[in-house]
Every structure is written in structure tokens, then in C-alpha cells.
Scaffold this active site. Structure first.
Site, PDB file in Angstrom:
ATOM      1  CE  LYS A  91      -3.937  -2.237   0.224  1.00 15.78           C
ATOM      2  NZ  LYS A  91      -4.911  -2.192  -0.894  1.00 15.78           N
ATOM      3  CD  GLU A 139      -9.682  -5.249 -11.524  1.00 14.62           C
ATOM      4  OE1 GLU A 139      -9.883  -5.944 -12.516  1.00 14.62           O
ATOM      5  OE2 GLU A 139     -10.401  -5.291 -10.497  1.00 14.62           O
ATOM      6  CE  LYS A 192      -2.234   2.271  -2.865  1.00 13.93           C
ATOM      7  NZ  LYS A 192      -3.549   1.650  -3.132  1.00 13.93           N
TER       8      LYS A 192
END
Length: 217
Positions: free
Chosen positions: A14, A165, A74
Site C-alpha cells: 500500500k 484496477e 503508489k
């Protein structure tokens, strides 16, 4: 570490440490894993865009706005980010290229074997394109096989991964000029090394019990 240990210890990263980069030799191995991923009738309906430079990652991060903004950090913090792209069509040029490569690699002992491969692949492409009308979905399923292989391989060599996604595929297509190349973005995966801010690294994994997810007949 065996495959069960890899499966039970890997997790979705994460937060990445931007100071840690994947070694070139390790990255080369991960690219090999992608290149050799299995696909239905060896259709290889993919292309992989790999962003490793700050400019490349910023190009990807800039597409993550609004509901997808949570993934931008990220992308910027990762060592490398892979954009998994699908071919928008599996035309005769692609099919002939595959067949020629297979022949060059020694896959066919006889002309009949070559014809059999061409006919088998052509049958499934025609089936999904002209009868089931789900060629994009079929190609996406092959993409996800490659994604799974990459994630397992990354964990095996100590590289953390975050599949995404939560991306704006239309924005990615535009930013990377994918339609002009006969490609479309499907999913992304960030690769690198976890930072101290990675809360998921401190949490236990959670899956349904074996008796719920398995039946044996």
C-alpha cells in the site's frame, strides 16, 4: 521458500519506499516471467508498458485523478510500474507473426503440426470475435494470467507488488497513445519495496477457510 509460503506471506503493498529500486537483473527476470506467461492457444494478446523513470511514472500518476487519486502515490513511490495492455484486435498480421515465431523456435516437427496450430488458434479467435462477441473479455483473461504470474514471481524474489484496477483506462490510453498502436490499457501493477507507511505489511492475511473454498469429487 516454497510456493505455499510465498502465497501466505505475499501481500498487496500500500506504500512504497521511493529510495529503493529493483536491481536490473531482478527486473530482467520479471520481464522474462511476463514474456513467457501462458495464454490461450499461445495468443499472446498483450503488450507491457514499463515505467521506471520519474517522468514515466509521473505520466501514469497524472492519469489518476478523482476517484482514482488514491493510487497516484503508489505509482510515484514504486520502483517500476507495469501497464498491462491488450491488443484491440487479433488480426491476421498478429496471428501470422505468432506462427512464424513458433516455427522459428522449432515448435513444428511437420507441416501438419504447423497447420494444426494455425487452425486451432484461428478457431478460437474466430469463436470469440465473431460468435461469442467477447474478444476483449477473452484477451483480458489472458492479461490476468500474466498479472498473476508476475505477482507470484515478484514475491518469490522479495519484490512487493500492488495490482491496480482503480485506474482511468481511457486517460491511460490517451497519455500513452495506445489506440494508435492498436492497444488498450487493462490493469496496472506497481513493483518495488514496502515503506514504513505500508499499513498492510503489518496486518495478518485473511482468507475464507479451506473447507469453504474447496470441494473434492
Amino acid at each position: 521458500m516454497n510456493i505455499a509460503q510465498i502465497a501466505t506471506t505475499r501481500r498487496t503493498c500500500k506504500a512504497f519506499d521511493p529510495a529503493r529500486k529493483i536491481d536490473a537483473a531482478v527486473l530482467a527476470d520479471l520481464k522474462t516471467v511476463l514474456r513467457y506467461a501462458p495464454s490461450s492457444v499461445n495468443s499472446q494478446p498483450w503488450h507491457f508498458v514499463i515505467a521506471g523513470s520519474d517522468a514515466g511514472k509521473e505520466t501514469l500518476a497524472a492519469t489518476l485523478d478523482g476517484a482514482f487519486a488514491y493510487n497516484a502515490g503508489k505509482v510515484r513511490g514504486a520502483s517500476h510500474v507495469v501497464v498491462f495492455c491488450a491488443r484491440t484486435t487479433l488480426d491476421d498480421t498478429h496471428l501470422n507473426t505468432l506462427l512464424a515465431q513458433e516455427e522459428s523456435d522449432g515448435r513444428f516437427a511437420t507441416p501438419e503440426a504447423k497447420a494444426g496450430q494455425a487452425n486451432s488458434r484461428g478457431f478460437y479467435v474466430t469463436l470469440h470475435r465473431d460468435q461469442l462477441n467477447d474478444l476483449d473479455a477473452w484477451a483480458d483473461r489472458q492479461i490476468y494470467i500474466a498479472l498473476g504470474n508476475l505477482m507470484q514471481a515478484a514475491a518469490a524474489v522479495g519484490v512487493d507488488a500492488c495490482p491496480m484496477e482503480g485506474i482511468d483506462v481511457a486517460a491511460l490510453d490517451t497519455a500513452l497513445g495506445l489506440p494508435e498502436k492498436g492497444l488498450r490499457a487493462v490493469v496496472m501493477c506497481a513493483l518495488g519495496y514496502s515503506s514504513e507507511q505500508d499499513f498492510n505489511a503489518k496486518l495478518p492475511k485473511s482468507r475464507l477457510p479451506a473447507e469453504v473454498v474447496f470441494s473434492e469429487i
